[in-house]
Design a protein around this motif. Structure first.
Motif, short mmCIF file in Angstrom:
data_model
loop_
_atom_site.label_atom_id
_atom_site.label_comp_id
_atom_site.label_asym_id
_atom_site.label_seq_id
_atom_site.Cartn_x
_atom_site.Cartn_y
_atom_site.Cartn_z
N TYR A 1 0.79 -1.28 -0.06
CA TYR A 1 -0.18 0.13 -0.15
C TYR A 1 0.85 1.20 0.01
O TYR A 1 0.67 2.18 -0.75
N LEU A 2 1.74 1.41 0.92
CA LEU A 2 2.85 2.23 0.96
C LEU A 2 3.66 2.66 -0.38
O LEU A 2 3.63 3.86 -0.97
N VAL A 3 3.98 1.30 -1.24
CA VAL A 3 4.62 1.63 -2.44
C VAL A 3 3.58 2.33 -3.32
O VAL A 3 4.25 3.05 -4.20
N ILE A 4 2.26 2.13 -3.24
CA ILE A 4 1.45 2.63 -4.40
C ILE A 4 1.21 3.96 -3.89
O ILE A 4 1.02 4.90 -4.70
N THR A 5 0.84 4.34 -2.81
CA THR A 5 0.06 5.59 -2.27
C THR A 5 1.45 6.69 -2.01
O THR A 5 1.00 7.79 -2.30
N LEU A 6 2.47 6.29 -1.29
CA LEU A 6 3.54 7.37 -1.29
C LEU A 6 3.82 8.31 -2.61
O LEU A 6 3.74 9.52 -2.39
N PRO A 7 3.99 7.75 -3.64
CA PRO A 7 4.40 8.53 -4.80
C PRO A 7 3.18 9.35 -5.09
O PRO A 7 3.58 10.63 -5.63
N LEU A 8 2.23 8.85 -4.93
CA LEU A 8 0.89 9.82 -5.24
C LEU A 8 0.87 10.75 -4.21
O LEU A 8 0.33 11.82 -4.78
N THR A 9 1.10 10.59 -3.08
CA THR A 9 0.83 11.78 -2.26
C THR A 9 2.01 12.67 -2.23
O THR A 9 1.65 14.09 -2.27
N ARG A 10 3.23 12.19 -2.76
CA ARG A 10 4.09 13.14 -3.11
C ARG A 10 3.84 13.94 -4.25
O ARG A 10 4.26 15.17 -4.66
N LEU A 11 3.10 13.26 -5.28
CA LEU A 11 2.51 14.10 -6.57
C LEU A 11 1.88 14.95 -6.25
O LEU A 11 1.64 16.36 -6.63
N VAL A 12 0.90 14.72 -5.18
CA VAL A 12 -0.17 15.97 -4.95
C VAL A 12 0.54 16.98 -4.12
O VAL A 12 0.27 18.28 -4.68
N ALA A 13 1.67 16.70 -3.35
CA ALA A 13 2.38 17.74 -2.85
C ALA A 13 3.01 18.80 -3.79
O ALA A 13 2.96 19.92 -3.67
#
Length: 263
Positions: free
Chosen positions: A241-253
């Protein structure tokens, strides 16, 4: 003593306290027991099903729920901005209802209550019905985001288009909506991340072997095989889950910072 010296001393004390807490926790943890429970031997076979079945179905369910939810949200946002009072009431009632209900309750209703009451056979069985529940919830949340984006587009843009001879529908489709989507890309990306995590709720309604999402596969491993009774598969699922979501949250930032620089 200078103010800068005081600041450095205060920061040094805070770093020292943090380091002491970290050392205390590292010393007090029973590491052999942690490894036995959270990273037990025999992991190689788990990764294949977690990735090939769990991650794949999680991605499929998320994309379907996001795409259909976005289409529903656009309809609701336009209804809420309509001059027709009945449309505004319907959109407002829908949004308040599905934002007020827990997502799990909506999924359970769509998986069990609605099929029984209306003799409805959901596509994909209970898993498909659960995805429909996610669509209903995502549409309600994204509708408010879309409405805010549509209203954030300067009215002068629409007035300029109308002065050039474009009709109301053409103005909305070609001028207002594209600009609104550029404004709301960060919150929509954030909603996509939330949907990824909400797919874990589908594990409560059950699924066939090929329909299991990541949490469902993890639960199956927890109750069978050589990791029974440990949190090993839970740790593996959490890492994925972290591998999937962390890049996306950084993309939002990154998107938010980019919009701030543009403004």
């Amino acid at each position: 003593m200078k103010r800068s010296t005081k600041r450095r001393l205060r920061q040094g004390v805070l770093y020292g306290v943090l380091a002491a807490v970290v050392v205390f926790l590292a010393v007090s943890v029973d590491w052999p027991n942690v490894r036995a429970n959270f990273w037990a031997p025999g992991l190689a076979g788990n990764w294949h099903d977690l990735i090939v079945t769990g991650v794949k179905n999680t991605a499929v369910y998320t994309i379907i729920a996001f795409a259909l939810g976005l289409a529903l949200a656009l309809l609701l946002a336009l209804m809420k901005m309509s001059d027709v009072v009945a449309y505004r009431w319907l959109a407002t009632g829908y949004i308040e209802l599905f934002r007020g209900l827990p997502a799990l309750v909506t999924i359970l209703f769509m998986a069990f209550a609605v099929p029984i009451a209306f003799h409805w056979k959901p596509p994909g069985g209970t898993a498909g019905a659960g995805v429909v529940g996610l669509v209903l919830v995502a549409g309600a949340y994204m509708a408010e985001t879309l409405r805010a984006g549509l209203q954030a587009v300067p009215k002068g843009q629409a007035e300029a288009a109308r002065s050039l001879g474009m009709g109301p529908v053409a103005t909305m489709v070609h001028i207002v909506i594209p600009q609104a989507f550029r404004i709301i890309i960060p919150p929509l990306t954030n909603e996509f991340v939330l949907l990824i995590k909400d797919t874990s709720l589908l594990s409560i309604v059950g699924a066939t072997v090929g329909q299991r999402e990541l949490t469902n596969v993890m639960r199956d491993f927890q109750t069978s095989g050589n990791t029974t009774g440990t949190a090993t598969s839970l740790t593996q699922a959490a890492l994925l889950y972290l591998v999937i979501t962390l890049p996306l949250t950084r993309l939002v930032a990154w998107q938010e910072k980019r919009q701030q620089r543009a403004r």
